[in-house]
Scaffold this active site. Sequence first.
Site, PDB file in Angstrom:
ATOM      1  N   ASP A 154       1.001  -1.301  -0.061  1.00 22.35           N
ATOM      2  CA  ASP A 154      -0.061   0.136   0.135  1.00 22.35           C
ATOM      3  C   ASP A 154       1.133   1.101  -0.398  1.00 22.35           C
ATOM      4  OD1 ASP A 154      -1.941   2.540   0.365  1.00 22.35           O
ATOM      5  OD2 ASP A 154      -2.763   1.555   1.911  1.00 22.35           O
ATOM      6  N   SER A 179       1.749  12.161 -15.256  1.00 24.55           N
ATOM      7  CA  SER A 179       0.109  12.334 -16.025  1.00 24.55           C
ATOM      8  C   SER A 179       0.941  13.742 -16.815  1.00 24.55           C
ATOM      9  CB  SER A 179      -0.502  13.504 -15.710  1.00 24.55           C
ATOM     10  OG  SER A 179      -1.887  13.520 -15.669  1.00 24.55           O
ATOM     11  N   TYR A 214      -4.936  16.837  -7.734  1.00 20.39           N
ATOM     12  CA  TYR A 214      -4.738  15.945  -8.476  1.00 20.39           C
ATOM     13  C   TYR A 214      -2.380  16.280  -9.290  1.00 20.39           C
ATOM     14  CZ  TYR A 214      -3.663  12.061 -11.926  1.00 20.39           C
ATOM     15  OH  TYR A 214      -2.816  11.752 -12.564  1.00 20.39           O
ATOM     16  N   LYS A 232       0.970  15.225  -8.747  1.00 17.08           N
ATOM     17  CA  LYS A 232       1.453  14.598 -10.039  1.00 17.08           C
ATOM     18  C   LYS A 232       3.129  15.720 -10.345  1.00 17.08           C
ATOM     19  CE  LYS A 232       0.394  11.329 -10.872  1.00 17.08           C
ATOM     20  NZ  LYS A 232       0.206  10.032 -10.881  1.00 17.08           N
TER      21      LYS A 232
HETATM   22  P1  NAP Z   1      -5.852   2.557 -12.449  1.00 11.87           P
HETATM   23  O1  NAP Z   1      -6.838   1.912 -13.357  1.00 11.87           O
HETATM   24  O2  NAP Z   1      -7.572   3.360 -11.314  1.00 11.87           O
HETATM   25  O3  NAP Z   1      -5.242   2.327 -11.573  1.00 11.87           O
HETATM   26  C1  NAP Z   1      -4.716   2.896 -10.588  1.00 11.87           C
HETATM   27  C2  NAP Z   1      -4.379   1.511  -9.568  1.00 11.87           C
HETATM   28  O4  NAP Z   1      -3.577   2.185  -8.254  1.00 11.87           O
HETATM   29  C3  NAP Z   1      -4.854   0.232  -9.235  1.00 11.87           C
HETATM   30  O5  NAP Z   1      -4.148  -0.465  -8.983  1.00 11.87           O
HETATM   31  C4  NAP Z   1      -5.384   0.593  -7.597  1.00 11.87           C
HETATM   32  O6  NAP Z   1      -5.523  -0.278  -6.667  1.00 11.87           O
HETATM   33  C5  NAP Z   1      -3.476   1.516  -7.573  1.00 11.87           C
HETATM   34  N1  NAP Z   1      -3.989   2.234  -6.086  1.00 11.87           N
HETATM   35  C6  NAP Z   1      -4.925   3.236  -5.790  1.00 11.87           C
HETATM   36  N2  NAP Z   1      -4.643   3.867  -4.128  1.00 11.87           N
HETATM   37  C7  NAP Z   1      -3.338   2.888  -4.101  1.00 11.87           C
HETATM   38  C8  NAP Z   1      -2.697   2.070  -3.028  1.00 11.87           C
HETATM   39  N3  NAP Z   1      -2.585   3.457  -1.743  1.00 11.87           N
HETATM   40  N4  NAP Z   1      -1.178   1.556  -2.652  1.00 11.87           N
HETATM   41  C9  NAP Z   1      -1.251   1.205  -4.025  1.00 11.87           C
HETATM   42  N5  NAP Z   1      -1.904   1.396  -5.129  1.00 11.87           N
HETATM   43  C10 NAP Z   1      -3.055   1.425  -5.240  1.00 11.87           C
HETATM   44  O7  NAP Z   1      -5.482   4.037 -13.309  1.00 11.87           O
HETATM   45  P2  NAP Z   1      -4.684   3.647 -14.425  1.00 11.87           P
HETATM   46  O8  NAP Z   1      -5.073   4.512 -15.328  1.00 11.87           O
HETATM   47  O9  NAP Z   1      -4.228   2.532 -14.492  1.00 11.87           O
HETATM   48  O10 NAP Z   1      -3.688   4.263 -13.317  1.00 11.87           O
HETATM   49  C11 NAP Z   1      -1.970   4.459 -13.166  1.00 11.87           C
HETATM   50  C12 NAP Z   1      -1.802   5.108 -13.082  1.00 11.87           C
HETATM   51  O11 NAP Z   1      -1.450   5.948 -14.397  1.00 11.87           O
HETATM   52  C13 NAP Z   1      -1.351   6.928 -12.346  1.00 11.87           C
HETATM   53  O12 NAP Z   1      -0.813   7.653 -11.384  1.00 11.87           O
HETATM   54  C14 NAP Z   1      -2.248   7.979 -12.695  1.00 11.87           C
HETATM   55  O13 NAP Z   1      -2.297   9.082 -12.161  1.00 11.87           O
HETATM   56  C15 NAP Z   1      -1.565   8.198 -13.961  1.00 11.87           C
HETATM   57  N6  NAP Z   1      -2.347   8.865 -15.116  1.00 11.87           N
HETATM   58  C16 NAP Z   1      -3.526   7.923 -15.851  1.00 11.87           C
HETATM   59  C17 NAP Z   1      -4.216   8.138 -16.589  1.00 11.87           C
HETATM   60  C18 NAP Z   1      -5.502   7.894 -17.320  1.00 11.87           C
HETATM   61  O14 NAP Z   1      -5.859   9.028 -17.720  1.00 11.87           O
HETATM   62  N7  NAP Z   1      -6.231   6.914 -16.935  1.00 11.87           N
HETATM   63  C19 NAP Z   1      -3.942   9.986 -17.064  1.00 11.87           C
HETATM   64  C20 NAP Z   1      -2.306  10.537 -16.528  1.00 11.87           C
HETATM   65  C21 NAP Z   1      -1.824   9.615 -15.827  1.00 11.87           C
HETATM   66  P3  NAP Z   1      -6.628  -0.141  -6.372  1.00 11.87           P
HETATM   67  O15 NAP Z   1      -7.777  -1.028  -6.704  1.00 11.87           O
HETATM   68  O16 NAP Z   1      -6.593  -0.948  -4.907  1.00 11.87           O
HETATM   69  O17 NAP Z   1      -7.490   1.103  -5.961  1.00 11.87           O
END
Ligand code: NAP
Length: 283
Positions: free
Chosen positions: A61, A140, A153, A157
Amino acid sequence: MGEVPVALVTGCSTGIGLHTALRLAQAGYRVIATMRDTTRKVDLLEAARSAGLEIEIRALDVADASSIDVCIAEVIAAHGGVDLLINNAGAGLVASIEQTSDDALRRIMEVNFFGVWNTVKAVIPHMRAAGSGRVITVTSIGGLVGQPFNDAYCASKFAVEGFMESFAPLALTMGIRLSVVAPGPVNSAFVANVRSTSRDAAAAMAPPYDRMLDRYNELSNQTFAGMGQTPDEIAQIIVDLSCADDPAFRVLTAPMVGATVSAKASDPTGSGLIRSFAQVLGA
Ligand code: NAP
């Protein structure tokens, strides 16, 4: 680095983290896929099994410093080191300052900033002793250009970008390569997760914010539908960077990210982008 390099990825239950774990295993890494709740490992293990890949799941975590320390210590004891760390775990919040509770702000900073800081702090002594290592952090477009309703957010970042850019030169002298990967919209579960964790903030929206939030959501939906990348595309970019002989410090994952960053850089006063956001949301 041992014969089979060890990669540790945070936030592997879904999205970019899940796909990165699979693609790194395909590329020949011994993958330690971490998640805060290991009961959510089923999708990843199912995908790994059907691809004939082996992935080790461990609890981590990122919002809990002792969970990070325990996990890293156990991985070092079991595998002798961590060659590649992927800081992927992240959380979002759609709210402006007036709707952001102190708890919500601290949660975003704990996951997105302190989580990265503490995980890097735990692996660096081992990488320094080995004289090699790589750290890739998923930031991001919101870590480079501020966006309305993403106050907390983007602050988290931007903080990560500042930390990574500041530490990278020192790390380089120790044989450790740091990189950041900055996606724009990605069609993972992120938006649904953000909307669900932003429910209190959404309920607190009142004039003049409510109308602007509707417009923001409309534009955001269009951007994700028209320009969203897949989590697997981002995973491939991360794996290419992991395997590169001379990895770039920063990778912008799509042309729209480059265009937005260039628009910001072309106006050092910062006023142009702010006016255009205000015009679009306030109109
Ligand atoms: P996602 O599917 O919501 O994945 C986020 C992941 O982070 C999930 O596995 C979540 O686990 C985990 N997480 C949240 N809190 C946590 C904690 N305290 N300890 C360990 N794991 C934790 O979204 P994603 O798009 O794959 O996001 C991955 C990364 O990409 C993030 O850093 C996000 O900011 C970045 N990003 C995303 C986007 C977008 O549009 N999707 C754009 C730019 C950057 P749980 O399942 O347990 O919640």
